[in-house]
Scaffold this active site. Sequence first.
Site, short mmCIF file in Angstrom:
data_model
loop_
_atom_site.label_atom_id
_atom_site.label_comp_id
_atom_site.label_asym_id
_atom_site.label_seq_id
_atom_site.Cartn_x
_atom_site.Cartn_y
_atom_site.Cartn_z
N SER A 141 0.86 -1.19 0.00
CA SER A 141 0.00 0.00 0.00
C SER A 141 0.89 1.23 0.00
O SER A 141 2.04 1.18 0.44
CB SER A 141 -0.88 0.01 1.25
OG SER A 141 -1.56 1.24 1.36
N TYR A 154 -3.90 -1.24 10.37
CA TYR A 154 -3.71 -1.54 8.94
C TYR A 154 -2.31 -1.12 8.48
O TYR A 154 -1.61 -1.90 7.84
CB TYR A 154 -4.77 -0.83 8.10
CG TYR A 154 -4.62 -1.09 6.61
CD1 TYR A 154 -4.84 -2.36 6.08
CD2 TYR A 154 -4.25 -0.07 5.73
CE1 TYR A 154 -4.70 -2.60 4.72
CE2 TYR A 154 -4.11 -0.30 4.37
CZ TYR A 154 -4.33 -1.58 3.87
OH TYR A 154 -4.19 -1.81 2.52
#
Length: 240
Positions: A141, A154
């Site tokens: 990410s 996360y």
Amino acid sequence: MSDPAASTPLAGRVIAVTGASRGIGLAIVELLARRGAVVLGGARSAPAAGIGGVQFMALDVTQETSVMAFADTAAALGVDALVNNAGVGSFASLERATVEDYRWMMDTNVLGTFLASKWFIPHFKRRHANGLASQVVNITSDVSDRTFASGGLYTASKHAQRALSRALAFEGRDYGLRVTEIRPGMTDTHFNHRVPGTPERAAHLRPGDIAHAVAQVLGAPSHLRVDEIVLHPVTQDIVF
Ligand SMILES: NC(=O)c1ccc[n+]([C@@H]2O[C@H](COP(=O)([O-])OP(=O)(O)OC[C@H]3O[C@@H](n4cnc5c(N)ncnc54)[C@H](OP(=O)(O)O)[C@@H]3O)[C@@H](O)[C@H]2O)c1
């Protein structure tokens, strides 16, 4: 004289992709199959519709025996590349997040990436002994090196995936492995329990954007190592 920077064709390549049932993973397997690769896709559920050219098998990346079976099937096909894409996320402050949230994200994103890497390595080493190179592409990410309020768990999992990518890059040099981290920004998928295709997400990246980056990395000429790619929709804030 041939162009040394020309990409290599994907036809004939054998590529395994985790998290292939929807979203980014589904776009990756569809594109690789269209380019002529032999594709093995895995996820806990099957894609909504069958995809020509893609062999699909049940895979839970949090379960070591499931990952071992996936790696064995991929090895029997002669796999030369692994795409670690399976991943989950939800967002809550550290005060509100639960141990279940932690285990869900860490098990899927971190343990899953570790297990798939671990069980494909012996096959990649055997390929190296036969003079053949291999590739691993980890979909992490754009937040794999930063964080924000409500993103603690996360982003911790994505930082850990980045560390695993880099450790594998160091280790894999000994057995002809190139490792690439692809770091997408906001992408219109089912991620975080969303429904794709809604108007407020129209400006986000499309799963196919990430799939094309994967295809580019896998098709890079053999002398070229792509360490990482960061992709953002133009509407997303610039953060360096
Ligand atoms: N969407 C974004 O904005 C965005 C941005 C940056 C990075 N990413 C990353 O991109 C990757 C793909 O996410 P996505 O956006 O495509 O989300 P998605 O649409 O929710 O797809 C997630 C995929 O992961 C699979 N998966 C989840 N848990 C699994 C498990 N235990 N074992 C095997 N497969 C599992 C799901 O299949 P099953 O549920 O059938 O198992 C599904 O195929 C993730 O690593 C995510 O962190 C997404």
